[in-house]
Design an enzyme around this catalytic site. Sequence first.
Site, PDB file in Angstrom:
ATOM      1  N   LYS A  59       0.833  -1.201   0.000  1.00 23.12           N
ATOM      2  CA  LYS A  59       0.000   0.000   0.000  1.00 23.12           C
ATOM      3  C   LYS A  59       0.865   1.247   0.000  1.00 23.12           C
ATOM      4  O   LYS A  59       1.904   1.304   0.675  1.00 23.12           O
ATOM      5  CB  LYS A  59      -0.916  -0.023   1.223  1.00 23.12           C
ATOM      6  N   SER A 133      -9.406   1.583   2.581  1.00 18.55           N
ATOM      7  CA  SER A 133      -8.528   2.394   1.750  1.00 18.55           C
ATOM      8  C   SER A 133      -7.464   1.574   1.032  1.00 18.55           C
ATOM      9  O   SER A 133      -6.782   2.076   0.142  1.00 18.55           O
ATOM     10  CB  SER A 133      -7.841   3.467   2.608  1.00 18.55           C
ATOM     11  N   SER A 157      -9.985  -0.656   6.735  1.00 12.73           N
ATOM     12  CA  SER A 157      -9.384  -0.500   5.412  1.00 12.73           C
ATOM     13  C   SER A 157      -8.710  -1.749   4.882  1.00 12.73           C
ATOM     14  O   SER A 157      -8.434  -1.833   3.690  1.00 12.73           O
ATOM     15  CB  SER A 157      -8.375   0.648   5.429  1.00 12.73           C
TER      16      SER A 157
END
Length: 550
Positions: A59, A133, A157
């Site tokens: 990420k 996310s 997330s």
Amino acid sequence: MSAVDRVRRAYARIAAVDRPEVWIDLRPQAEAEAEAALVDARTAAGEHLPLAGTVTAVKGNIDVAGLPTTAGCPDYAYLPEHDAPAVARLRAAGTVVLGTTNLDQFATGLVGTRSPYGAVRGSADPARISGGSSSGSAVAVALGLADLALGTDTAGSGRVPAALNGIVGLKGAPGRVPADGVVPACRSLDCVSVLARTVGEAEDAFRLLADPAVVPARAPGPWRIAVPAPGALGELAAGWAEAYEAAADRLAAAGAELRPVDLAPFDAAAAMLYAGAFVAERYAAVGAFVDKGGPGLDPVVRGIVTAARDVPAHRLYDDLAELARLRERATAALGDADALLLPTTTAHPTLAEVAADPVGVNTRLGRFTNSANLLGLCALAVPAGTVAGLPFGVMLVGPAHTEERLGAVARLLADRPVPLAVFGAHLTGQPLNGQLTALGGRFLAEVGTAEAYRLHALGTVPPKPGLVRTAEGGRTVRGELWELPAAGLGTLLAGLPRPMALGSVELSDGRLVPGFLCEPAALDGAEDITAAGGWAAHLAQRAGGATGPS
């Protein structure tokens, strides 16, 4: 498979899938291959590297040495000299990092659309969100671009995108995995999470990531699972309540003891994450940067962060006291239960629905996930079938340091995967490929049949070929090998239109696997396209592209 071969396969898959919005920075293939060659040399020398032969996506708010850390905002980017500890631990175990993935900016959101690098579309249906996310990380795993991915999880997330893409998302309690080298969303609550295709793969990676911990003692007996009373789940997408009940029934049938639980303290804690004073920690993390403005800021994220600036300090202390009370109530509600079973999220919205109501949709998606980190709990999101052709997932939530218990319970829900060979409209990039990903399918490899088959172009909508075995004049036909949960394969077979059929296909290495075939009667008048070598090559030739088998 060697590390170098896995890297080459990964880059070929990335090109075939063509989802550029998944990545913020993808490493040059030659650089990744060079790292993989070092991994192969270490294993050849006898070194034990448990993740050798795997590739990982990270990420974009987690430091990867040599790649910009953007947190989804190009103006914020900095170039780290060192890997975050979580990245370093996986690399030390032999995995090769492919690059950094897209995310809701500053890890603020559960939708996967709040990014100047573009909205990350769902893996099963590009008209729907991927969830956030950790959106790019989840889609990279779901589409077979990476074996593992690192995400972060503050409000859910690492779990919501896992559920919406039919994969596994595992997070410990806050502090279980070092969060150094991570751009904070809420520093005291942030967790580094693992995304993987199976519970076992997620557990293997998590054990490498997590600091040692003392596991709480457990009384003997069957698994004890807390489930909400009927009607306590609130509004869910059509069919999701029934899918949740089916998951609970599977656990009961496997011998688990189901117990009713009061969700009130969990719901109250969840509401505090954004509606209470804890949101002020988002301003503490990046507020000074956001206040400067800039074209790369997502307007929704900017609004959330700037509003958090005005939370009074006394409210934080009030909320800390209230959260302590809620933790006591939640602990009492769980009792000696091993896990709380919940739907991971509430619906799978379209991109258009999120655009029309970005805050409202996001709030609803976090109904079940928001409370875990505030209450100091670990959680595991796992696939639990499909609803209306889209992935449906459930979440197991438990006390800190009980990740292995959650994994054991999750295995009671899992189907044994079965292989499926595809040769036409279900191939990567073709119109029906989404059916496979929606059913929890994962890409395994490019394959070829034994030299005993012929391929014909059928006059169907959408266009697809018919594969038939022949006694003479057969050739190798190129395709792909996928893996589906047994229930998913049954769903696919139930909706299979004639003249397509499911039968045993012999691969070039002698294996017999289930695959798509065609009824011979449908071949009358159909063009024989065997010479192209496969459906993708035939389409390329017809479009004036490649001129030979692929």
